[in-house]
Design a protein around this motif. Structure first.
Motif, PDB file in Angstrom:
ATOM      1  N   MET A   1      26.272  68.040  24.718  1.00 30.25           N
ATOM      2  CA  MET A   1      25.290  67.069  25.157  1.00 30.25           C
ATOM      3  C   MET A   1      24.279  66.848  24.038  1.00 30.25           C
ATOM      4  O   MET A   1      23.920  67.786  23.341  1.00 30.25           O
ATOM      5  CB  MET A   1      24.565  67.563  26.398  1.00 30.25           C
ATOM      6  CG  MET A   1      25.403  67.559  27.611  1.00 30.25           C
ATOM      7  SD  MET A   1      24.385  67.468  29.066  1.00 30.25           S
ATOM      8  CE  MET A   1      25.702  67.517  30.243  1.00 30.25           C
ATOM      9  N   THR A  14      18.308  69.332  26.332  1.00 32.03           N
ATOM     10  CA  THR A  14      19.342  68.323  26.488  1.00 32.03           C
ATOM     11  C   THR A  14      18.712  67.038  26.996  1.00 32.03           C
ATOM     12  O   THR A  14      17.680  67.062  27.687  1.00 32.03           O
ATOM     13  CB  THR A  14      20.438  68.792  27.460  1.00 32.03           C
ATOM     14  OG1 THR A  14      19.861  68.958  28.759  1.00 32.03           O
ATOM     15  CG2 THR A  14      21.081  70.091  26.987  1.00 32.03           C
ATOM     16  N   PRO A  16      19.724  64.946  29.343  1.00 31.00           N
ATOM     17  CA  PRO A  16      19.577  64.878  30.810  1.00 31.00           C
ATOM     18  C   PRO A  16      18.366  65.656  31.323  1.00 31.00           C
ATOM     19  O   PRO A  16      17.663  65.193  32.212  1.00 31.00           O
ATOM     20  CB  PRO A  16      20.889  65.477  31.325  1.00 31.00           C
ATOM     21  CG  PRO A  16      21.868  65.171  30.248  1.00 31.00           C
ATOM     22  CD  PRO A  16      21.092  65.320  28.960  1.00 31.00           C
ATOM     23  N   GLY A  44      24.376  63.491  33.602  1.00 31.66           N
ATOM     24  CA  GLY A  44      25.219  64.206  32.649  1.00 31.66           C
ATOM     25  C   GLY A  44      26.663  63.768  32.631  1.00 31.66           C
ATOM     26  O   GLY A  44      27.319  63.797  31.582  1.00 31.66           O
ATOM     27  N   ASN A  48      26.828  57.015  30.299  1.00 33.65           N
ATOM     28  CA  ASN A  48      27.249  57.099  28.899  1.00 33.65           C
ATOM     29  C   ASN A  48      26.102  57.687  28.092  1.00 33.65           C
ATOM     30  O   ASN A  48      25.023  57.106  28.023  1.00 33.65           O
ATOM     31  CB  ASN A  48      27.625  55.699  28.400  1.00 33.65           C
ATOM     32  CG  ASN A  48      28.038  55.683  26.955  1.00 33.65           C
ATOM     33  OD1 ASN A  48      27.303  56.138  26.082  1.00 33.65           O
ATOM     34  ND2 ASN A  48      29.217  55.135  26.711  1.00 33.65           N
ATOM     35  N   GLN A  49      26.338  58.852  27.482  1.00 34.19           N
ATOM     36  CA  GLN A  49      25.272  59.582  26.804  1.00 34.19           C
ATOM     37  C   GLN A  49      24.726  58.845  25.583  1.00 34.19           C
ATOM     38  O   GLN A  49      23.540  58.926  25.278  1.00 34.19           O
ATOM     39  CB  GLN A  49      25.743  60.983  26.417  1.00 34.19           C
ATOM     40  CG  GLN A  49      26.063  61.859  27.620  1.00 34.19           C
ATOM     41  CD  GLN A  49      24.887  62.060  28.544  1.00 34.19           C
ATOM     42  OE1 GLN A  49      23.881  62.634  28.154  1.00 34.19           O
ATOM     43  NE2 GLN A  49      24.993  61.584  29.784  1.00 34.19           N
ATOM     44  N   LEU A  52      22.444  56.328  26.990  1.00 32.12           N
ATOM     45  CA  LEU A  52      21.251  56.998  27.502  1.00 32.12           C
ATOM     46  C   LEU A  52      20.313  57.349  26.353  1.00 32.12           C
ATOM     47  O   LEU A  52      19.099  57.167  26.462  1.00 32.12           O
ATOM     48  CB  LEU A  52      21.638  58.254  28.287  1.00 32.12           C
ATOM     49  CG  LEU A  52      20.488  59.033  28.925  1.00 32.12           C
ATOM     50  CD1 LEU A  52      19.738  58.161  29.932  1.00 32.12           C
ATOM     51  CD2 LEU A  52      21.019  60.293  29.589  1.00 32.12           C
ATOM     52  N   GLN A  53      20.866  57.816  25.247  1.00 32.82           N
ATOM     53  CA  GLN A  53      20.041  58.140  24.079  1.00 32.82           C
ATOM     54  C   GLN A  53      19.356  56.889  23.541  1.00 32.82           C
ATOM     55  O   GLN A  53      18.170  56.910  23.208  1.00 32.82           O
ATOM     56  CB  GLN A  53      20.884  58.790  22.977  1.00 32.82           C
ATOM     57  CG  GLN A  53      20.074  59.226  21.773  1.00 32.82           C
ATOM     58  CD  GLN A  53      19.144  60.385  22.083  1.00 32.82           C
ATOM     59  OE1 GLN A  53      19.588  61.425  22.556  1.00 32.82           O
ATOM     60  NE2 GLN A  53      17.859  60.220  21.827  1.00 32.82           N
TER      61      GLN A  53
END
Length: 193
Positions: A1, A14, A16, A44, A48-49, A52-53
């Protein structure tokens, strides 16, 4: 993550967990584990990480609206439409919402602080929030025939009496109007169970 750098403490966490601490108060993170775990799992595993970032980076780089309460600064910029600000008690964003409320025209702004709702009143108290929103729209002349239940009865009682309607516990809403200057009325509602 992905990990996030906390510029104040130098710690990483992290993404999340960083988002969760923005959405929920510390009390909610500890006491409302089922809801928090549900959100942790969604953030999590479903979101889509990378997106999200990007969202988090944009959120953190947003700038101030540069608005001021009319009459406090010459040619003050402000919102001219009716505004309803909503925040849960002990929400991480409470201070920011209160500050925003202080910069808006009190004659067109309604500030709603919901008790027992934390950082996500739309999730923890959807019925109360919906009713408050109906009342806000009704105050602007929309939905004249909308049936108002606890909130309307409580508002009427709170304006005429310091005690609750049934005498046993606080009602759904306390609506107070106070003058902050000549001809200015500040609308504030606090919703509790």
């Amino acid at each position: 993550m992905p990990e996030c750098w906390d510029g104040l403490s130098g710690l990483t966490s992290t993404l999340p967990d960083t988002v969760l601490s923005h959405l929920f108060s510390q009390e909610e993170l500890v006491n409302n584990t089922e809801l928090v775990q549900s959100y942790r799992q969604q953030i999590g595993n479903v979101v889509n990480q990378a997106n999200l970032q990007l969202f988090w980076n944009m959120y953190n780089s947003r700038r101030d609206l540069d608005i001021n309460r009319p009459g406090t600064v010459p040619n003050a910029k402000t919102l001219r439409c009716p505004v309803m600000l909503v925040v849960g008690d002990n929400a991480p964003a409470e201070d920011g919402v209160v500050e925003c409320n202080s910069k808006l025209d009190p004659t067109t702004t309604t500030f709603l602080k919901m008790a027992d709702s934390g950082g996500l009143p739309q999730v923890t108290q959807p019925g109360k929030l919906t009713e408050a929103f109906k009342y806000f729209l009704q105050g602007m002349g929309y939905m004249p025939s909308a049936s108002m239940t606890r909130l309307a009865r409580s508002r009427t009682a709170s304006l005429t009496s310091a005690s609750s309607v049934d005498g046993s516990r606080p009602q759904a809403c306390t609506h107070s109007e106070s003058s902050e200057g000549l001809g200015q009325v500040n609308h504030t509602m606090e919703v509790s169970c």
